[in-house]
Design an enzyme around this catalytic site. Structure first.
Site, short mmCIF file in Angstrom:
data_model
loop_
_atom_site.label_atom_id
_atom_site.label_comp_id
_atom_site.label_asym_id
_atom_site.label_seq_id
_atom_site.Cartn_x
_atom_site.Cartn_y
_atom_site.Cartn_z
NE ARG A 1 -3.70 2.00 2.85
CZ ARG A 1 -3.54 3.09 3.60
NH1 ARG A 1 -2.38 3.29 4.22
NH2 ARG A 1 -4.53 3.96 3.76
CD GLN B 1 -8.15 3.30 4.57
OE1 GLN B 1 -7.24 3.00 3.80
NE2 GLN B 1 -8.03 3.22 5.88
#
Length: 315
Positions: free
Chosen positions: A116, A249
């Protein structure tokens, strides 16, 4: 007294964090050793010795903060601390919350957040994105000035941290224009943050797509503790729903004010920040000024002892 746990994200890291806890509880170094094995480098050495610049690199900060939150959680549980009624997290902290709630295996989550961080770093060329904190203006005022300052670029309100404390992110030039606009509208402070990645802005959508593809191959279970997401301040329990949410998100605002209010409205008596620092504890006290709602941060032996005493006998 029922309680909820919240987990901090990037910005709460520091060289030397959890040193005093590690000196007393072997679970801390054991957790970091597990993370190091997944990463292929010594994460505890980085956290203990630095350099700070290396720890603050997004792809290293994220595994470090995940490991730190899980380490404190494991100490809490080993000391006899009970399960919280609910868990949540700020940005990266959502991943920590999900590991502690049993939705993810820790080693897989470590690799996931490293990916990420790398995806975020690669989504926007270094130096072209920016984040800034705007203090002293209402949410609507910040959202409006971002629209006006964009001028074909991107600048958006991305962290609704507490009333009067909002973080904006986007193209560096547009963020600078928004800072100037905020000052003319009476902001108490408007300052660039030392982050080059415009996290939670729409510029992160390419990173979100990459993360969504990675999540598709990852084992996700229903959380064993109720999980409230800061994307929408709503509970989520279905694995497919959680995968979709985490992919979204990264390019969605952190609605922390709404999340804390939802936690407080669930009937808990205490909100406990699990991990390094006291950022979320400070925000919580500004969001909910009720004398019957207690706030605490656990990161060292003394603070864990205190929280254990305060929650003794909780269901």
């Amino acid at each position: 007294m029922s309680f909820a746990f919240v987990f901090p994200g990037q910005g709460s890291q520091s060289v030397g964090m959890l040193t005093s806890l590690a000196a007393v509880h072997p679970a801390v170094k054991e957790t970091f050793a597990e993370a190091s094995e997944a990463l292929g480098y010594d994460l505890w050495k980085l956290v203990s010795e630095g350099p700070e610049e290396a720890l603050n690199a997004t792809e290293r900060t994220q595994p470090a903060m995940l490991a730190a939150g899980v380490a404190v959680w494991r100490v809490w549980r080993a000391r006899g601390g009970g399960l919280p009624a609910m868990v949540s997290g700020h940005s990266l902290g959502e991943f920590t919350a999900l590991v502690c709630a049993g939705a993810f295996e820790f080693p897989e989550a470590i690799e996931l957040v490293r990916f990420r961080g790398e995806a975020m770093q690669q989504a926007v060329p270094a130096g072209t994105g920016a984040m800034a904190a705007i203090l002293g203006l209402e949410d609507e005022a910040v959202t409006a000035l971002c629209r006006e300052a964009a001028r074909g670029g991107v600048v958006e309100a991305v962290n609704f941290n507490s009333p009067g404390q909002i973080v904006i992110a986007g193209d560096a030039a547009a963020v600078q224009r928004a800072i100037e606009a905020a000052k003319t509208r009476g902001a108490k402070r408007a300052l660039i943050l030392p982050v080059s990645v415009p996290a939670h802005s729409s510029l992160m959508r390419p990173a979100g797509e990459r993360l969504r593809a990675r999540l598709a191959s990852l084992s996700v279970r229903a959380p064993e503790v109720a999980y409230l997401s800061a994307v929408d301040a709503q509970p989520h329990s279905e694995p497919a729903d959680i995968r979709e949410l985490l992919g979204r998100q990264i390019a969605s605002p952190v609605r922390w004010t709404d999340t804390v209010r939802a936690l407080a409205g669930s009937g808990i008596g205490q909100l406990i920040e699990c991990g390094p620092g006291k950022v979320l504890t400070g925000l919580g006290r500004r969001i909910e000024r009720r004398p019957d709602l207690l706030f605490a941060a656990i990161e060292d032996p003394a603070s864990i002892d205190s929280a254990l005493s305060a929650t003794a006998g909780s269901p």
